[in-house]
Design a protein around this motif. Structure first.
Motif, PDB file in Angstrom:
ATOM      1  N   ASN A  56       3.223   3.427  -6.447  1.00 17.90           N
ATOM      2  CA  ASN A  56       3.773   4.350  -5.446  1.00 17.90           C
ATOM      3  C   ASN A  56       5.291   4.198  -5.333  1.00 17.90           C
ATOM      4  O   ASN A  56       5.902   4.685  -4.389  1.00 17.90           O
ATOM      5  CB  ASN A  56       3.085   4.184  -4.084  1.00 17.90           C
ATOM      6  CG  ASN A  56       3.361   2.843  -3.441  1.00 17.90           C
ATOM      7  OD1 ASN A  56       3.990   1.975  -4.050  1.00 17.90           O
ATOM      8  ND2 ASN A  56       2.905   2.661  -2.212  1.00 17.90           N
ATOM      9  N   ARG A  84       4.066  10.298  -2.060  1.00 17.88           N
ATOM     10  CA  ARG A  84       3.439   9.115  -1.450  1.00 17.88           C
ATOM     11  C   ARG A  84       2.348   9.467  -0.439  1.00 17.88           C
ATOM     12  O   ARG A  84       1.490   8.639  -0.144  1.00 17.88           O
ATOM     13  CB  ARG A  84       4.504   8.250  -0.768  1.00 17.88           C
ATOM     14  CG  ARG A  84       5.269   7.397  -1.752  1.00 17.88           C
ATOM     15  CD  ARG A  84       6.339   6.619  -1.039  1.00 17.88           C
ATOM     16  NE  ARG A  84       7.077   5.773  -1.966  1.00 17.88           N
ATOM     17  CZ  ARG A  84       8.348   5.421  -1.782  1.00 17.88           C
ATOM     18  NH1 ARG A  84       9.003   5.851  -0.727  1.00 17.88           N
ATOM     19  NH2 ARG A  84       8.947   4.644  -2.663  1.00 17.88           N
ATOM     20  N   PHE A  91      -1.799  -3.265   3.036  1.00 21.30           N
ATOM     21  CA  PHE A  91      -1.104  -4.502   2.700  1.00 21.30           C
ATOM     22  C   PHE A  91      -1.859  -5.725   3.221  1.00 21.30           C
ATOM     23  O   PHE A  91      -2.597  -5.633   4.206  1.00 21.30           O
ATOM     24  CB  PHE A  91       0.293  -4.500   3.320  1.00 21.30           C
ATOM     25  CG  PHE A  91       1.143  -3.330   2.899  1.00 21.30           C
ATOM     26  CD1 PHE A  91       2.037  -3.444   1.850  1.00 21.30           C
ATOM     27  CD2 PHE A  91       1.039  -2.105   3.553  1.00 21.30           C
ATOM     28  CE1 PHE A  91       2.821  -2.360   1.457  1.00 21.30           C
ATOM     29  CE2 PHE A  91       1.822  -1.015   3.167  1.00 21.30           C
ATOM     30  CZ  PHE A  91       2.712  -1.149   2.117  1.00 21.30           C
ATOM     31  N   LEU A 161      -3.973  10.688   6.093  1.00 20.26           N
ATOM     32  CA  LEU A 161      -3.178  11.636   5.302  1.00 20.26           C
ATOM     33  C   LEU A 161      -3.980  12.225   4.147  1.00 20.26           C
ATOM     34  O   LEU A 161      -3.438  12.960   3.329  1.00 20.26           O
ATOM     35  CB  LEU A 161      -1.923  10.932   4.765  1.00 20.26           C
ATOM     36  CG  LEU A 161      -0.923  10.484   5.837  1.00 20.26           C
ATOM     37  CD1 LEU A 161       0.042   9.459   5.275  1.00 20.26           C
ATOM     38  CD2 LEU A 161      -0.162  11.688   6.380  1.00 20.26           C
TER      39      LEU A 161
ATOM     40  N   ALA B 130       5.443  -0.283   4.758  1.00 20.11           N
ATOM     41  CA  ALA B 130       4.295   0.445   5.301  1.00 20.11           C
ATOM     42  C   ALA B 130       4.699   1.881   5.615  1.00 20.11           C
ATOM     43  O   ALA B 130       4.001   2.829   5.263  1.00 20.11           O
ATOM     44  CB  ALA B 130       3.777  -0.254   6.550  1.00 20.11           C
ATOM     45  N   ARG B 132       7.358   3.663   4.497  1.00 25.37           N
ATOM     46  CA  ARG B 132       7.713   4.425   3.305  1.00 25.37           C
ATOM     47  C   ARG B 132       6.477   4.782   2.489  1.00 25.37           C
ATOM     48  O   ARG B 132       6.403   5.831   1.877  1.00 25.37           O
ATOM     49  CB  ARG B 132       8.701   3.639   2.416  1.00 25.37           C
ATOM     50  CG  ARG B 132      10.062   3.346   3.010  1.00 25.37           C
ATOM     51  CD  ARG B 132      10.816   4.554   3.526  1.00 25.37           C
ATOM     52  NE  ARG B 132      11.005   5.632   2.569  1.00 25.37           N
ATOM     53  CZ  ARG B 132      12.014   5.726   1.713  1.00 25.37           C
ATOM     54  NH1 ARG B 132      12.949   4.804   1.696  1.00 25.37           N
ATOM     55  NH2 ARG B 132      12.110   6.755   0.882  1.00 25.37           N
ATOM     56  N   SER B 133       5.464   3.899   2.478  1.00 28.21           N
ATOM     57  CA  SER B 133       4.258   4.167   1.674  1.00 28.21           C
ATOM     58  C   SER B 133       3.472   5.347   2.242  1.00 28.21           C
ATOM     59  O   SER B 133       2.694   5.964   1.521  1.00 28.21           O
ATOM     60  CB  SER B 133       3.364   2.926   1.591  1.00 28.21           C
ATOM     61  OG  SER B 133       2.620   2.766   2.780  1.00 28.21           O
ATOM     62  N   THR B 134       3.669   5.680   3.524  1.00 30.18           N
ATOM     63  CA  THR B 134       2.987   6.858   4.059  1.00 30.18           C
ATOM     64  C   THR B 134       3.808   8.127   3.842  1.00 30.18           C
ATOM     65  O   THR B 134       3.410   9.199   4.286  1.00 30.18           O
ATOM     66  CB  THR B 134       2.714   6.730   5.572  1.00 30.18           C
ATOM     67  OG1 THR B 134       3.967   6.628   6.258  1.00 30.18           O
ATOM     68  CG2 THR B 134       1.842   5.543   5.893  1.00 30.18           C
TER      69      THR B 134
END
Ligand SMILES: Nc1ncnc2c1ncn2[C@@H]1O[C@H](COP(=O)(O)OP(=O)(O)O)[C@@H](O)[C@H]1O
Ligand SMILES: [Mg+2]
Lengths: 250, 226
Positions: A56, A84, A91, A161, B130, B132-134
């Motif tokens: 990503n 993204r 995580f 999302l 976190a 930025r990953s969304t």
């Protein structure tokens, strides 16, 4: 490994990553089919997290090609923030926003990235929390939740999302043993709903039950891969055998 | 006359006090105006600099660090004198008010920038990742995730620093600024009596004691558990 006719949803080819003098990924090829669950194992420092983070583009690969859901991730013209949205990530350390409630955590990207109205975002966020079994914790701050609950909120934040792929980087490693099960249960239901997943983890039981394929990495390379039974019972490589033996002892 | 009476007559001379009270009040107005302006422009500029610094443009950051270190090392008094007597030499004349405002704003800006920057960098990398990953952009992450957490951490050091620097408005006397202390000193030389200084001290207490108490309250309120 089943030979897929369809385009793989994740295709990483010849991925190299250097951190200064450190050569962390040394030409990794990984293809993942739609609805496939790929399990990535390997010793600490073998480059598993770096590989996920390249997918990503949290980490910029030094060389190689990556397409996810048909999007060329490394093309400078690609809108990376838009891309993204299609790639959820979970995580090891949860990384929930401590100043927001569980609902707020899930709503943020729905509002700012997916452009949903407040009411729409709230509805979707509530539904995502429901999917991870935390509908009744919507108003809680992360500090008021257990580790397992925090990780499930983090999963809700990603799946709200409606991503095409989910990346999990050791999602249960920071949890007390008695909380691991609840997170694995959510991951399993996600898998049953047909989500494509790449999971870095040492939960062998889960791999055996849910993985289509296990990939063993060492020193920045994929050493071997195959169905869980094959990798766990009769690995072809000595290094794989040694590693499996080690994690069995836990 | 007893020693006590002499003490009162010297330091709390009611005649002198009544005569110079309007001057002191006038000085208070100047001090308040100046302090408010310094707080707004100093903290505002400090925040802007910290945000620019987070863009990580190297030459720009070197410049920011240079400016900030410069104004943190120079004594504020020196800066005020330099600006008041130095600017006219460069063809710009600044009044005592403007010189003091500009100097202390630059000092507060510099300390505030460092405090904001420390707050921003203390937020873990995982928060950035976190968000930025969304799909949140850099700016969206900064404003929605990082700053709200960072600002809470900055409240206490920032209030303390702000109080310390706004008290420095008294330094404006050296460039003949008519703030509290300036008014009091001229009253002292005109009346040959130190009572106006006592009034000045009282005036500072009236102005800053509520601020100090308020700061205590703000600190307690923002020290929230993570
Ligand atoms: N940002 C970074 N800077 C420098 N070295 C890094 C960075 N991230 C990871 N590494 C190094 O890359 C190697 C692989 O790390 P990682 O991908 O986290 O391995 P794994 O997840 O398999 O334990 C390790 O030696 C690690 O120290
Ligand atoms: Mg790792």
């Amino acid at each position: 490994m089943n030979s897929t006719v369809a385009e793989p949803i994740v295709a990483a080819r010849g991925i190299h990553k250097h951190f200064g003098h450190l050569h962390v990924l040394k030409g990794v090829d990984l293809e993942v089919a739609e609805r496939e669950l790929v399990f990535v194992i390997g010793p600490s420092g073998s480059g598993k997290s770096t590989l996920l983070r390249c997918l990503n583009r949290l980490e910029e690969p030094s060389a190689g090609n990556i397409t996810v859901a048909g999007i060329d991730m490394l093309d400078p013209r690609t809108d990376i923030n838009h891309a993204r949205q299609h790639i959820g990530m979970v995580f090891q350390s949860f990384n929930l926003y401590p100043h927001m409630t569980a609902l707020g955590n899930v709503m943020l990207a729905l509002r700012k990235v997916a452009g949903k109205s407040r009411t729409e975002a709230e509805k979707l966020a509530q539904a995502a929390l429901e999917r991870v079994g935390l509908a009744d914790r919507a108003d809680h701050r992360p500090a008021e939740l257990s580790g397992g609950q925090q990780q499930r909120v983090a999963i809700a934040r990603a799946i709200a999302l409606e991503p095409r792929v989910m990346l999990f980087d050791e999602p249960t490693s920071a949890l007390d043993p008695e909380l691991v099960g609840s997170v694995l249960a959510v991951m399993r239901s996600l898998r049953e709903s047909g989500m494509t997943m790449i999971v870095v983890s040492h939960e062998m039981g889960f791999a055996r039950a849910a993985a289509d394929r296990v990939v063993f990495m060492d020193h920045g390379l994929i050493v071997e891969q195959g169905p869980p039974a094959q990798i766990f019972e009769s690995p072809a490589h000595e290094r794989t055998r040694a590693f499996i033996g080690q994690i069995r002892q836990h | 006359m007893s020693a006590w009476d002499r003490f009162l007559k010297t330091f709390f001379n009611t005649e002198v006090m009544a005569k110079y009270l309007p001057d002191i009040l006038q000085g208070m107005v100047v001090t308040i105006e100046l302090a408010l302006l310094i707080v707004v422009s100093g903290i505002g500029a400090g925040l802007v600099l910290a945000l620019i610094r987070s863009l990580a443009i190297r030459p720009v950051n070197w410049l920011i660090i240079f400016v900030v270190d410069l104004f943190r090392s120079l004594p504020p008094l020196v800066i005020i004198v330099l600006i008041y007597f130095g600017l006219p030499a460069a063809g710009i004349s600044a009044s005592a008010f403007v010189s003091t405002w500009l100097s202390l704003s630059l000092v507060l800006m510099s300390f505030a920038e460092e405090i904001f920057w420390a707050g921003i960098t203390s937020i873990s990398r995982g928060q950035w990742e976190a968000a930025r990953s969304t799909g949140l952009s850099f700016g969206q992450t900064l404003f929605n995730v990082i700053l709200p957490q960072a600002l809470r951490l900055t409240v206490a050091p920032l209030t303390n620093r702000t109080i310390a620097i706004t008290k420095g408005t008294a330094l404006g006397t050296v460039v003949a600024l008519h703030e509290i202390l300036g008014m009091a000193s001229s009253a002292v030389s005109n009346s040959y009596n130190p009572s106006p200084l006592m009034m000045a001290a009282a005036a500072y207490l009236v102005l800053f004691l509520p601020v100090v108490v308020g700061a205590r309250w703000i600190e307690a309120r923002f020290a929230w558990k993570r």
